[in-house]
Scaffold this motif. Sequence first.
Motif, PDB file in Angstrom:
ATOM      1  N   VAL A   1      28.944  47.644  44.956  1.00  0.00           N
ATOM      2  CA  VAL A   1      29.603  46.477  44.344  1.00  0.00           C
ATOM      3  C   VAL A   1      31.121  46.644  44.388  1.00  0.00           C
ATOM      4  O   VAL A   1      31.853  45.724  44.742  1.00  0.00           O
ATOM      5  CB  VAL A   1      29.122  46.279  42.877  1.00  0.00           C
ATOM      6  CG1 VAL A   1      29.906  45.178  42.197  1.00  0.00           C
ATOM      7  CG2 VAL A   1      27.640  45.961  42.841  1.00  0.00           C
TER       8      VAL A   1
ATOM      9  N   ASP B   1      24.564  45.639  30.578  1.00  0.00           N
ATOM     10  CA  ASP B   1      25.283  45.734  31.858  1.00  0.00           C
ATOM     11  C   ASP B   1      26.102  44.470  32.112  1.00  0.00           C
ATOM     12  O   ASP B   1      27.229  44.529  32.603  1.00  0.00           O
ATOM     13  CB  ASP B   1      24.297  45.922  33.022  1.00  0.00           C
ATOM     14  CG  ASP B   1      23.735  47.335  33.060  1.00  0.00           C
ATOM     15  OD1 ASP B   1      24.281  48.204  32.362  1.00  0.00           O
ATOM     16  OD2 ASP B   1      22.742  47.556  33.776  1.00  0.00           O
ATOM     17  N   LEU B   2      25.513  43.345  31.772  1.00  0.00           N
ATOM     18  CA  LEU B   2      26.203  42.067  31.945  1.00  0.00           C
ATOM     19  C   LEU B   2      27.451  42.020  31.048  1.00  0.00           C
ATOM     20  O   LEU B   2      28.508  41.561  31.472  1.00  0.00           O
ATOM     21  CB  LEU B   2      25.251  40.919  31.602  1.00  0.00           C
ATOM     22  CG  LEU B   2      25.730  39.509  31.922  1.00  0.00           C
ATOM     23  CD1 LEU B   2      25.831  39.306  33.426  1.00  0.00           C
ATOM     24  CD2 LEU B   2      24.772  38.457  31.346  1.00  0.00           C
TER      25      LEU B   2
ATOM     26  N   ASN C   1      19.841  45.175  30.993  1.00  0.00           N
ATOM     27  CA  ASN C   1      20.547  44.175  31.821  1.00  0.00           C
ATOM     28  C   ASN C   1      21.583  43.409  31.008  1.00  0.00           C
ATOM     29  O   ASN C   1      22.633  43.035  31.520  1.00  0.00           O
ATOM     30  CB  ASN C   1      19.559  43.155  32.402  1.00  0.00           C
ATOM     31  CG  ASN C   1      18.704  43.789  33.464  1.00  0.00           C
ATOM     32  OD1 ASN C   1      19.165  44.624  34.217  1.00  0.00           O
ATOM     33  ND2 ASN C   1      17.431  43.394  33.512  1.00  0.00           N
ATOM     34  N   VAL C   2      21.252  43.153  29.740  1.00  0.00           N
ATOM     35  CA  VAL C   2      22.173  42.395  28.881  1.00  0.00           C
ATOM     36  C   VAL C   2      23.437  43.218  28.634  1.00  0.00           C
ATOM     37  O   VAL C   2      24.555  42.698  28.695  1.00  0.00           O
ATOM     38  CB  VAL C   2      21.477  42.037  27.539  1.00  0.00           C
ATOM     39  CG1 VAL C   2      22.458  41.417  26.560  1.00  0.00           C
ATOM     40  CG2 VAL C   2      20.310  41.100  27.788  1.00  0.00           C
TER      41      VAL C   2
ATOM     42  N   THR D   1      36.197  41.518  33.228  1.00  0.00           N
ATOM     43  CA  THR D   1      36.897  40.358  33.791  1.00  0.00           C
ATOM     44  C   THR D   1      37.557  39.487  32.716  1.00  0.00           C
ATOM     45  O   THR D   1      38.061  38.416  33.020  1.00  0.00           O
ATOM     46  CB  THR D   1      35.926  39.485  34.623  1.00  0.00           C
ATOM     47  OG1 THR D   1      34.718  39.349  33.894  1.00  0.00           O
ATOM     48  CG2 THR D   1      35.641  40.083  35.970  1.00  0.00           C
ATOM     49  N   MET D   2      37.536  39.956  31.465  1.00  0.00           N
ATOM     50  CA  MET D   2      38.175  39.173  30.408  1.00  0.00           C
ATOM     51  C   MET D   2      39.699  39.253  30.545  1.00  0.00           C
ATOM     52  O   MET D   2      40.236  40.285  30.973  1.00  0.00           O
ATOM     53  CB  MET D   2      37.765  39.699  29.029  1.00  0.00           C
ATOM     54  CG  MET D   2      36.370  39.278  28.637  1.00  0.00           C
ATOM     55  SD  MET D   2      35.944  39.901  27.014  1.00  0.00           S
ATOM     56  CE  MET D   2      34.226  39.421  26.936  1.00  0.00           C
TER      57      MET D   2
ATOM     58  N   HIS E   1      36.736  47.156  39.277  1.00  0.00           N
ATOM     59  CA  HIS E   1      37.698  46.232  38.648  1.00  0.00           C
ATOM     60  C   HIS E   1      39.093  46.843  38.536  1.00  0.00           C
ATOM     61  O   HIS E   1      40.084  46.171  38.780  1.00  0.00           O
ATOM     62  CB  HIS E   1      37.209  45.812  37.258  1.00  0.00           C
ATOM     63  CG  HIS E   1      35.987  44.963  37.307  1.00  0.00           C
ATOM     64  ND1 HIS E   1      36.031  43.649  37.697  1.00  0.00           N
ATOM     65  CD2 HIS E   1      34.695  45.231  37.052  1.00  0.00           C
ATOM     66  CE1 HIS E   1      34.802  43.145  37.666  1.00  0.00           C
ATOM     67  NE2 HIS E   1      33.980  44.086  37.278  1.00  0.00           N
TER      68      HIS E   1
ATOM     69  N   GLU F   1      32.496  49.236  38.836  1.00  0.00           N
ATOM     70  CA  GLU F   1      32.372  48.049  39.704  1.00  0.00           C
ATOM     71  C   GLU F   1      33.664  47.704  40.450  1.00  0.00           C
ATOM     72  O   GLU F   1      33.772  46.634  41.039  1.00  0.00           O
ATOM     73  CB  GLU F   1      31.943  46.850  38.859  1.00  0.00           C
ATOM     74  CG  GLU F   1      30.558  47.035  38.274  1.00  0.00           C
ATOM     75  CD  GLU F   1      30.182  45.964  37.274  1.00  0.00           C
ATOM     76  OE1 GLU F   1      31.080  45.275  36.748  1.00  0.00           O
ATOM     77  OE2 GLU F   1      28.984  45.823  37.007  1.00  0.00           O
TER      78      GLU F   1
ATOM     79  N   PHE G   1      29.183  44.536  30.098  1.00  0.00           N
ATOM     80  CA  PHE G   1      30.199  45.411  30.694  1.00  0.00           C
ATOM     81  C   PHE G   1      31.014  44.647  31.744  1.00  0.00           C
ATOM     82  O   PHE G   1      32.251  44.647  31.709  1.00  0.00           O
ATOM     83  CB  PHE G   1      29.546  46.654  31.314  1.00  0.00           C
ATOM     84  CG  PHE G   1      30.528  47.519  32.060  1.00  0.00           C
ATOM     85  CD1 PHE G   1      31.435  48.312  31.362  1.00  0.00           C
ATOM     86  CD2 PHE G   1      30.573  47.527  33.442  1.00  0.00           C
ATOM     87  CE1 PHE G   1      32.369  49.091  32.049  1.00  0.00           C
ATOM     88  CE2 PHE G   1      31.501  48.297  34.133  1.00  0.00           C
ATOM     89  CZ  PHE G   1      32.399  49.089  33.432  1.00  0.00           C
ATOM     90  N   SER G   2      30.307  43.971  32.664  1.00  0.00           N
ATOM     91  CA  SER G   2      31.012  43.213  33.719  1.00  0.00           C
ATOM     92  C   SER G   2      31.862  42.111  33.094  1.00  0.00           C
ATOM     93  O   SER G   2      32.953  41.813  33.569  1.00  0.00           O
ATOM     94  CB  SER G   2      30.017  42.563  34.678  1.00  0.00           C
ATOM     95  OG  SER G   2      29.177  43.517  35.222  1.00  0.00           O
ATOM     96  N   ASP G   3      31.310  41.507  32.049  1.00  0.00           N
ATOM     97  CA  ASP G   3      32.007  40.426  31.353  1.00  0.00           C
ATOM     98  C   ASP G   3      33.344  40.930  30.802  1.00  0.00           C
ATOM     99  O   ASP G   3      34.398  40.332  31.031  1.00  0.00           O
ATOM    100  CB  ASP G   3      31.091  39.939  30.221  1.00  0.00           C
ATOM    101  CG  ASP G   3      31.467  38.553  29.718  1.00  0.00           C
ATOM    102  OD1 ASP G   3      32.371  37.938  30.301  1.00  0.00           O
ATOM    103  OD2 ASP G   3      30.855  38.097  28.741  1.00  0.00           O
TER     104      ASP G   3
END
Lengths: 306, 102
Positions: free
Chosen positions: A185, A119-120, A116-117, A127-128, A159, A157, A122-124
């Motif tokens: 998503v 994956d988080l 999960n960390v 959006t940078m 993006h 996702e 990756f999403s982070d």
Amino acid sequence: MYLEFPAVWRYFRDYIEASGGILELKKALDWSVWYAAKWWREIYDAGAVNLKKPFVKALYLSLRAKNMIGEDGRPVKEVKKPELPKGLYAREWVEMHQQFDELGAVKVARDEVDRNVLDLLFSDIQTMGWHRIMVKAFLRACEETDGHAVLEPYSREGHLAQLYIEDYKPESYLGYDPNPSLVEVARQVAPGAVFTPVSSACQLSGQFDVVLLVEKLQWVADPLRELDCIGRLLKPGGRLYVAQPNVDSMPGYLAILSAIGAQQVYTWKEVENLLTLRFRLEKRLIKTMPFYGAIYVKPHSAEVRR
Amino acid sequence: MKLVRLLKGVCPNCKAPLSVEEVPGVNNARCLNCGSVIELQGFVIDVMVRLGDCEIRDWERFGQLSPTNQERVLQALESGMAPRELYPLLLKLKETGALICT
């Protein structure tokens, strides 16, 4: 690596200016090398070297390419800690490396970090600010225009679709991804695009003008098969925009990408060889910094016969 | 936490910017600035995340985000709305219990 600055300046001026200038950008990129060397040393000292893991392989190959480690993995060159850049987006890039560093390279190499960390993270990253500027600058460097039927493999996702639709009006936009939850998503993130849960382009039909291979090849288990199927969906004269981090580029970023689920690690030459097996190279924008960037074309049938 | 469609435009009377959540079957809204009733035809549709009553429960996990995105999430919590590119991030924070929404 830094010999490429003129090409980067030509195509990615926005990115350089957003980083605070070329010197700030250089400092930021130096951090990627410094962190990669640090992570490798930690993994090596802990006896956690397993080249079957894409994260470890990415570090090994990129540091080997820079002659910073021997064939046996022993560090042979020290890297001086760079100065912190002052530019906002250059700092954000360094902070991304810091963030990953806090997870512990040895833990990542041993698969001990909570999925999960990662994956988080990756999403982070998606959006940078620096990432957004970079993707947009790349599409502009490809001279993309409105009205295209666009295909996005491994849409994750959504993006990239969202960034694309912010700047262009495609005739249609289809993203596919093997993971149905990611497709769900993506549909929310980019409502102007269509997403479908399939594992490969071989399961799709249709005709497209443009294929976006922006940070995609690392996810593909069998790249040549996928490129064959993508080629069937591309109109003759249709273009592929390829942006691929590789072992000759930013070692820290490549390692992070590999840790968050990449299947493959490439050199820039491998990327080019792979693509030229199926497509014609129209224009190479950059080889390594901060990724391999190029435009490929599906030849018309008469051209193929010749 | 859910995605909502927002209609964005400018009030034709007082020129104040106006953003209203789309309600099926309702084609007009009252301007918050001048109070006039305006037609929403021609307004641009945007999709955003409405957070409602959400709070950070696990600061350690939240701290694993980049400083920029931490700030963006905090601002979104304050305003109750987040841009849709943050949706995957918010969803993951919620799934892991770092973000609690009622």
